[in-house]
Design an enzyme around this catalytic site. Structure first.
Site, PDB file in Angstrom:
ATOM      1  N   CYS A   1      -1.686  -0.808   7.561  1.00  0.00           N
ATOM      2  CA  CYS A   1      -0.917   0.431   7.506  1.00  0.00           C
ATOM      3  C   CYS A   1      -0.958   1.178   8.834  1.00  0.00           C
ATOM      4  CB  CYS A   1      -1.424   1.298   6.363  1.00  0.00           C
ATOM      5  SG  CYS A   1      -1.164   0.530   4.747  1.00  0.00           S
TER       6      CYS A   1
ATOM      7  N   GLU B   1       1.197   3.743   1.943  1.00  0.00           N
ATOM      8  CA  GLU B   1       1.811   4.049   3.234  1.00  0.00           C
ATOM      9  C   GLU B   1       3.000   3.130   3.507  1.00  0.00           C
ATOM     10  OE1 GLU B   1      -1.399   3.391   2.513  1.00  0.00           O
ATOM     11  OE2 GLU B   1      -2.708   4.016   4.149  1.00  0.00           O
TER      12      GLU B   1
ATOM     13  N   HIS C   1       0.865  -1.176   0.000  1.00  0.00           N
ATOM     14  CA  HIS C   1       0.000   0.000   0.000  1.00  0.00           C
ATOM     15  C   HIS C   1       0.905   1.231   0.000  1.00  0.00           C
ATOM     16  CE1 HIS C   1      -3.757  -2.027   1.958  1.00  0.00           C
ATOM     17  NE2 HIS C   1      -3.341  -2.667   0.874  1.00  0.00           N
TER      18      HIS C   1
ATOM     19  N   CYS D   1      -5.601   1.571   6.372  1.00  0.00           N
ATOM     20  CA  CYS D   1      -6.242   0.321   6.779  1.00  0.00           C
ATOM     21  C   CYS D   1      -5.564  -0.201   8.054  1.00  0.00           C
ATOM     22  CB  CYS D   1      -6.118  -0.710   5.656  1.00  0.00           C
ATOM     23  SG  CYS D   1      -4.417  -1.286   5.399  1.00  0.00           S
TER      24      CYS D   1
END
Length: 169
Positions: free
Chosen positions: A91, A60, A58, A88
């Site tokens: 992360c 991040e 992701h 999420c």
């Protein structure tokens, strides 16, 4: 005119939006992240999950890994993470583990967000680190990037999963 904290947050969020645009150009869900320390960008990232076939990439996570490499330490003290979409659980957990003191995000994620929507992992008092949280910076712009991406996918009849790397959405 001097930069207020709000202006600074918008400035860095615009860089995160530029990262989201990079993700969109390669057929990824358009989420971007920027990590800032002392007024300087130390890392940038955008979603690469489909490109790399790695669910942990992701925006991040990519930015956190790059920042740790750039700084030379896994603790990202004195850093602020700017991300276009609420993190999420994965992360949010990484943000806490990296000891990032401040998180700024644009659009909330009512289906998977764990920094205020479904839960608030980054500020859970049971954990050994809590993050200062600023939500909704350029929320409209950040949300529209995602809405437009998914509208286009629905219009073209694309399936719910993204195409393999190297193909267009």
């Amino acid at each position: 005119m001097t930069d207020t904290p709000e202006n600074e947050d918008e400035r860095w969020m615009r860089l995160a939006l530029a990262e989201a645009a990079k993700a969109e150009r390669i057929g990824e869900v358009p989420v971007g992240a920027v990590i800032v320390r002392g007024g300087e960008v130390v890392a940038r990232g955008h979603n690469l999950t489909h490109t790399l076939q790695d669910p942990s990439t992701h925006a991040e996570m990519v930015a956190i890994r790059r920042a740790a490499a750039s700084i030379g330490h896994w603790r990202l003290l004195d850093c602020t993470l700017y991300v276009t979409l609420e993190p999420c659980a994965m992360c949010s957990g990484a943000i806490v583990l990296a000891r990032i003191p401040r998180l700024v995000y644009g659009a909330p994620d009512p289906k998977a967000g764990m920094s205020g929507s479904l839960g608030n992992l980054v500020q859970d008092p049971r954990l050994n680190h809590r993050v200062e949280l600023t939500a909704g910076v350029l929320e409209r712009e950040c949300g529209e990037v995602l809405r437009a991406f998914f509208r286009a996918r629905r219009r073209t009849g694309a399936s719910s999963s993204l195409p393999p790397p190297g193909t267009s959405p």
